[in-house]
Design a protein around this motif. Structure first.
Motif, PDB file in Angstrom:
ATOM      1  N   ARG A  13      -9.905  -2.933  -0.699  1.00 41.88           N
ATOM      2  CA  ARG A  13      -8.910  -2.446  -1.756  1.00 41.88           C
ATOM      3  C   ARG A  13      -8.209  -1.328  -1.262  1.00 41.88           C
ATOM      4  NH1 ARG A  13     -13.760  -1.415  -4.411  1.00 41.88           N
ATOM      5  NH2 ARG A  13     -14.223   0.725  -5.211  1.00 41.88           N
ATOM      6  N   HIS A  14      -9.329  -0.500  -0.513  1.00 41.51           N
ATOM      7  CA  HIS A  14      -8.638   0.593   0.043  1.00 41.51           C
ATOM      8  C   HIS A  14      -7.826   0.421   1.611  1.00 41.51           C
ATOM      9  CE1 HIS A  14     -11.843   2.677  -2.257  1.00 41.51           C
ATOM     10  NE2 HIS A  14     -10.881   2.611  -2.996  1.00 41.51           N
ATOM     11  N   ASN A  15      -7.698  -0.833   2.040  1.00 43.83           N
ATOM     12  CA  ASN A  15      -7.065  -1.007   3.456  1.00 43.83           C
ATOM     13  C   ASN A  15      -5.837  -1.388   3.117  1.00 43.83           C
ATOM     14  OD1 ASN A  15      -7.809  -0.725   5.990  1.00 43.83           O
ATOM     15  ND2 ASN A  15      -9.062  -2.475   6.010  1.00 43.83           N
ATOM     16  N   VAL A  16      -5.130  -1.553   1.758  1.00 48.41           N
ATOM     17  CA  VAL A  16      -3.957  -1.821   1.746  1.00 48.41           C
ATOM     18  C   VAL A  16      -3.024  -0.903   2.369  1.00 48.41           C
ATOM     19  CG1 VAL A  16      -2.160  -2.688  -0.153  1.00 48.41           C
ATOM     20  CG2 VAL A  16      -4.501  -3.221  -0.496  1.00 48.41           C
ATOM     21  N   PRO A  17      -1.742  -1.123   3.043  1.00 45.65           N
ATOM     22  CA  PRO A  17      -1.182  -0.187   3.622  1.00 45.65           C
ATOM     23  C   PRO A  17      -0.428   0.788   2.727  1.00 45.65           C
ATOM     24  CG  PRO A  17      -0.690  -2.333   4.675  1.00 45.65           C
ATOM     25  CD  PRO A  17      -1.757  -2.417   3.524  1.00 45.65           C
ATOM     26  N   VAL A  18      -0.435   1.924   2.980  1.00 49.62           N
ATOM     27  CA  VAL A  18       0.170   3.048   2.347  1.00 49.62           C
ATOM     28  C   VAL A  18      -0.617   3.223   0.841  1.00 49.62           C
ATOM     29  CG1 VAL A  18       2.270   4.010   1.119  1.00 49.62           C
ATOM     30  CG2 VAL A  18       2.303   2.866   3.281  1.00 49.62           C
ATOM     31  N   LEU A  19      -0.665   2.266  -0.139  1.00 46.07           N
ATOM     32  CA  LEU A  19      -1.045   2.386  -1.234  1.00 46.07           C
ATOM     33  C   LEU A  19      -2.545   2.664  -1.284  1.00 46.07           C
ATOM     34  CD1 LEU A  19       0.277  -0.626  -3.504  1.00 46.07           C
ATOM     35  CD2 LEU A  19       0.918   1.612  -3.314  1.00 46.07           C
ATOM     36  N   GLY A  20      -3.462   2.002  -0.340  1.00 43.00           N
ATOM     37  CA  GLY A  20      -4.714   2.602  -0.248  1.00 43.00           C
ATOM     38  C   GLY A  20      -5.096   3.923   0.131  1.00 43.00           C
TER      39      GLY A  20
ATOM     40  N   LEU B  78      -2.928   6.318  -0.872  1.00 44.45           N
ATOM     41  CA  LEU B  78      -2.397   6.898  -2.057  1.00 44.45           C
ATOM     42  C   LEU B  78      -3.685   6.981  -2.969  1.00 44.45           C
ATOM     43  CD1 LEU B  78       1.357   5.835  -2.345  1.00 44.45           C
ATOM     44  CD2 LEU B  78       0.277   8.253  -1.728  1.00 44.45           C
ATOM     45  N   LEU B  79      -4.116   5.804  -3.309  1.00 43.59           N
ATOM     46  CA  LEU B  79      -5.460   5.613  -4.096  1.00 43.59           C
ATOM     47  C   LEU B  79      -6.592   6.573  -3.826  1.00 43.59           C
ATOM     48  CD1 LEU B  79      -5.299   1.810  -4.577  1.00 43.59           C
ATOM     49  CD2 LEU B  79      -4.685   3.448  -6.365  1.00 43.59           C
ATOM     50  N   LEU B  80      -6.899   6.749  -2.569  1.00 41.42           N
ATOM     51  CA  LEU B  80      -7.791   7.515  -2.385  1.00 41.42           C
ATOM     52  C   LEU B  80      -7.520   9.206  -2.403  1.00 41.42           C
ATOM     53  CD1 LEU B  80      -9.119   5.308   0.539  1.00 41.42           C
ATOM     54  CD2 LEU B  80     -10.501   5.764  -1.581  1.00 41.42           C
ATOM     55  N   ARG B  81      -6.166   9.262  -2.453  1.00 40.12           N
ATOM     56  CA  ARG B  81      -5.597  10.797  -2.329  1.00 40.12           C
ATOM     57  C   ARG B  81      -6.073  11.410  -1.087  1.00 40.12           C
ATOM     58  NH1 ARG B  81      -6.911  12.900  -8.561  1.00 40.12           N
ATOM     59  NH2 ARG B  81      -5.761  11.094  -9.666  1.00 40.12           N
TER      60      ARG B  81
END
Length: 259
Positions: free
Chosen positions: A52-59, A61-64
């Motif tokens: 779920r953290h490997n999604v381009p760009v969004l990952g 952002l989610l991890l800050r």
């Protein structure tokens, strides 16, 4: 209009995915590491990156911008590469539309981003990327030309590749890098396939862009006349400037001569 929008959405999503892979290429190829094993992991703690953290760009952002396990900072370059690749893919999609040559120039776009950042990082244009790109370019463009009944495009590309190789080989006698010499024929083939105006503009733009950036760095005292500056990014930027602007620039110049 609907078909064009669909294409741009497709290549944009593809660009995000390719950009995620390019981050791996940019980091591992200069180190001689495998692109397959191990999977994506934090370079600080070594823990694998969750899906779920490997999604381009969004990952990112989610991890800050920090690792989920050790909280070490993750460079903002990762999402920027992904977003930048998507943007360049959309631009290439706009330029070529639904055409058989589109995959060839999307591939060149991906290679351009990877090589530019590697050259900026380590002052090298790895053979591991450049040399296989010749085979990919031939496989993607030669059948298109033959199917369209235009073998002249291939011949023009080969002649342009030879000319740029000779030009850069001569420049290498005055210190230009060997990687630049190896890259030049590849760009010559792609630009020659489009036309002689693209070759001329692409070759000229590389030196113009390099000179402008060098002048700015000197003016800001961020570099001296002895500072080594990678030239590959300017070659690639000049090539894409030609891809997008060669037709309108040559048309403007022709009209100027007729006035």
């Amino acid at each position: 209009m609907t078909e064009t929008l669909m294409l741009l959405c497709l290549v944009g999503v593809l660009g995000l995915a390719v950009g995620s892979f390019l981050n791996v290429v940019i980091y591992r190829v200069p180190r001689g590491e495998s692109l397959v094993r191990p999977g994506s992991h934090c370079p600080h703690c070594g823990n694998p990156v969750r899906a779920r953290h490997n999604v381009p760009v969004l990952g990112w952002l989610l991890l800050r911008g920090r690792c989920a396990d050790c909280h070490a900072p993750i460079s903002a370059r990762y999402p920027l590469v992904e977003a930048g690749t998507a943007a360049l893919f959309v631009a290439v999609g706009t330029r070529f539309g639904w055409s058989w040559e589109l995959p060839a120039y999307l591939y060149l776009a991906a290679v351009a981003i990877a090589l530019s950042l590697i050259d900026l990082d380590v002052m090298r244009l790895p053979d591991r990327i450049v040399l296989p790109s010749y085979a990919v370019a031939a496989a993607l463009l030669i059948p298109v030309s033959l199917a369209a009944g235009d073998p002249g495009a291939v011949l023009r590309g080969l002649v342009a590749a030879a000319l740029l190789y000779l030009f850069y080989r001569v420049l290498s006698l005055w210190g230009l890098g060997g990687g630049d010499v190896k890259l030049a024929p590849l760009l010559g083939f792609y630009l020659g396939w489009l036309g002689w105006s693209a070759v001329a503009i692409g070759a000229f733009a590389a030196f113009l862009l390099g000179g402008m950036v060098g002048a700015v760095l000197l003016a800001l005292k961020l570099a001296s006349r002895k500072t080594r500056i990678p030239f590959g990014p300017y070659m690639l930027a000049g090539a894409f400037l030609a891809v997008f602007a060669a037709a309108p620039v040559s048309g403007w110049y022709s009209n100027l001569l007729l006035v």
